[in-house]
Write a protein that holds these residues in place. Structure first.
Motif, PDB file in Angstrom:
ATOM      1  N   ALA A  90      56.576 -51.563 116.101  1.00  0.00           N
ATOM      2  CA  ALA A  90      56.925 -51.944 117.542  1.00  0.00           C
ATOM      3  C   ALA A  90      56.169 -50.985 118.129  1.00  0.00           C
ATOM      4  O   ALA A  90      55.414 -50.565 119.257  1.00  0.00           O
ATOM      5  CB  ALA A  90      57.972 -52.689 118.130  1.00  0.00           C
ATOM      6  N   ALA A  91      57.008 -49.530 117.801  1.00  0.00           N
ATOM      7  CA  ALA A  91      56.659 -48.190 118.389  1.00  0.00           C
ATOM      8  C   ALA A  91      54.857 -48.285 118.260  1.00  0.00           C
ATOM      9  O   ALA A  91      54.246 -47.998 118.901  1.00  0.00           O
ATOM     10  CB  ALA A  91      57.095 -47.253 118.281  1.00  0.00           C
ATOM     11  N   GLU A 128      56.260 -41.014 121.926  1.00  0.00           N
ATOM     12  CA  GLU A 128      57.201 -41.921 122.190  1.00  0.00           C
ATOM     13  C   GLU A 128      58.023 -41.485 120.903  1.00  0.00           C
ATOM     14  O   GLU A 128      57.957 -40.922 119.687  1.00  0.00           O
ATOM     15  CB  GLU A 128      56.829 -42.748 121.808  1.00  0.00           C
ATOM     16  N   ASP A 154      52.074 -49.844 117.539  1.00  0.00           N
ATOM     17  CA  ASP A 154      51.765 -50.869 118.354  1.00  0.00           C
ATOM     18  C   ASP A 154      51.813 -51.172 119.663  1.00  0.00           C
ATOM     19  O   ASP A 154      50.651 -51.274 120.317  1.00  0.00           O
ATOM     20  CB  ASP A 154      52.690 -52.315 117.951  1.00  0.00           C
ATOM     21  N   ARG A 155      52.556 -50.376 120.359  1.00  0.00           N
ATOM     22  CA  ARG A 155      52.355 -49.821 121.348  1.00  0.00           C
ATOM     23  C   ARG A 155      51.806 -48.830 121.995  1.00  0.00           C
ATOM     24  O   ARG A 155      51.684 -48.847 123.221  1.00  0.00           O
ATOM     25  CB  ARG A 155      54.604 -49.942 122.343  1.00  0.00           C
ATOM     26  N   ALA A 156      52.208 -47.911 120.338  1.00  0.00           N
ATOM     27  CA  ALA A 156      50.916 -46.763 121.184  1.00  0.00           C
ATOM     28  C   ALA A 156      49.273 -47.198 120.937  1.00  0.00           C
ATOM     29  O   ALA A 156      48.435 -46.519 121.945  1.00  0.00           O
ATOM     30  CB  ALA A 156      51.231 -46.068 120.102  1.00  0.00           C
ATOM     31  N   ARG A 157      49.305 -48.309 120.394  1.00  0.00           N
ATOM     32  CA  ARG A 157      47.613 -48.741 119.699  1.00  0.00           C
ATOM     33  C   ARG A 157      47.294 -49.255 120.999  1.00  0.00           C
ATOM     34  O   ARG A 157      46.200 -49.231 121.466  1.00  0.00           O
ATOM     35  CB  ARG A 157      47.668 -49.176 118.735  1.00  0.00           C
ATOM     36  N   ARG A 158      48.490 -49.889 121.914  1.00  0.00           N
ATOM     37  CA  ARG A 158      47.871 -50.303 122.737  1.00  0.00           C
ATOM     38  C   ARG A 158      47.482 -49.693 124.152  1.00  0.00           C
ATOM     39  O   ARG A 158      46.241 -49.839 124.719  1.00  0.00           O
ATOM     40  CB  ARG A 158      48.599 -51.807 122.916  1.00  0.00           C
ATOM     41  N   ARG A 159      48.584 -48.961 123.763  1.00  0.00           N
ATOM     42  CA  ARG A 159      48.085 -47.629 124.908  1.00  0.00           C
ATOM     43  C   ARG A 159      47.075 -47.219 124.783  1.00  0.00           C
ATOM     44  O   ARG A 159      46.428 -46.479 125.984  1.00  0.00           O
ATOM     45  CB  ARG A 159      49.349 -46.654 125.035  1.00  0.00           C
TER      46      ARG A 159
END
Length: 289
Positions: free
Chosen positions: A274-275, A252, A277-282
């Motif tokens: 926030a980005a 991203e 956090d999204r990357a870690r969850r992916r």
């Protein structure tokens, strides 16, 4: 032996554009040659015993009138270094035994340090120390990395500077790099170091090219400090292509400009975290899958 007025001016220029009577005398300019240079307009008298060339900058003249030499952010700006910002006042490097001189419209900021001068300019190292004391760690770090990239400081000069700053700030000198691409990148790298996040600068991505930063291996951060860059259709198109290729790699991309990074940091930080956090969850979902 009389010295031609143009030659007297050249001597003054070699001393940084400002020279005192004693400095000119040491290179052979006697009082008759000095008077001839003044009469010819090759020099102008700034104050008693201090002279300048006609094109010496206004900030330098103001500093000399104040009783010192150009210092702090003004000195660094004159060197062409990257600064986060700069106020409208003239910052003056004052010798410990000097005397502040009142002058018309004075709004100068005095920095009383063990200063060395070159004509009307304080030394670069003095100016960096003054900037740290005056405006804090981030401004100092950005200017230091700019000075290192432009090779305005030698490696030994950096070490001498380190010895001059307070112990709690020496980690800034140790963390500084010689290849920082811009002041915005320096600022981001310093801020994310404090947060403990892994921020890799100047990373090459296949098909994309070099990007400013990659955070935790999954988030690309690009910072644009060039005015008008975003207004260029061709540049905008190239950025979109790069972002699309990065996305195809699972990355991203977030883009910020100078105003956002410097003046709206809480918003920038929230967007980046926030980005992350999204990357870690992916990444966690891929591992589980």
């Amino acid at each position: 032996m009389r010295i031609h007025p143009v030659e007297v001016r050249r001597w003054c220029e070699s001393l940084g554009g400002v020279a005192r009577t004693a400095e000119l005398a040491r290179v052979g300019v006697d009082r008759h040659s000095l008077r001839a240079a003044l009469d010819a307009g090759e020099l102008r008298r700034v104050r008693e015993g201090v002279y300048a060339t006609p094109d010496t900058g206004a900030e330098v003249i103001t500093a000399v009138l104040h009783g010192g030499a150009l210092g702090c952010a003004n000195r660094l700006r004159a060197e062409g270094l990257w600064l986060i910002g700069c106020d409208d006042r003239v910052h003056v490097s004052m010798p410990p035994t000097g005397r502040r001189r009142p002058h018309a419209g004075c709004a100068c900021v005095s920095h009383w340090t063990a200063s060395t001068t070159d004509g009307g300019m304080g030394s670069l190292a003095d100016a960096l120390v003054q900037l740290l004391q005056c405006r804090g760690a981030e401004d100092f770090f950005v200017a230091l990395e700019s000075a290192m990239r432009k090779r305005r400081l030698s490696r030994s000069g950096v070490q001498r500077l380190r010895a001059r700053v307070q112990a709690q700030h020496r980690h800034l000198v140790d963390f500084a790099r010689w290849d920082a691409d811009s002041g915005l990148e320096s600022l981001l790298r310093l801020r994310f170091r404090r947060s403990g996040l892994d921020l890799a600068p100047q990373v090459r991505i296949p098909g994309v090219g070099r990007v400013d930063f990659v955070l935790i291996g999954l988030v690309v951060i690009e910072v644009d400090g060039v005015p008008g860059h975003a207004d260029s259709p061709l540049s905008r198109h190239k950025d979109l292509v790069r972002d699309a290729i990065a996305s195809a790699h699972g990355l991203e991309t977030l883009r910020f400009d100078y105003a956002l990074v410097v003046h709206e940091w809480p918003l920038v930080e929230a967007a980046i975290l926030a980005a992350v956090d999204r990357a870690r969850r992916r990444r966690a979902r891929r591992v589980v899958g």
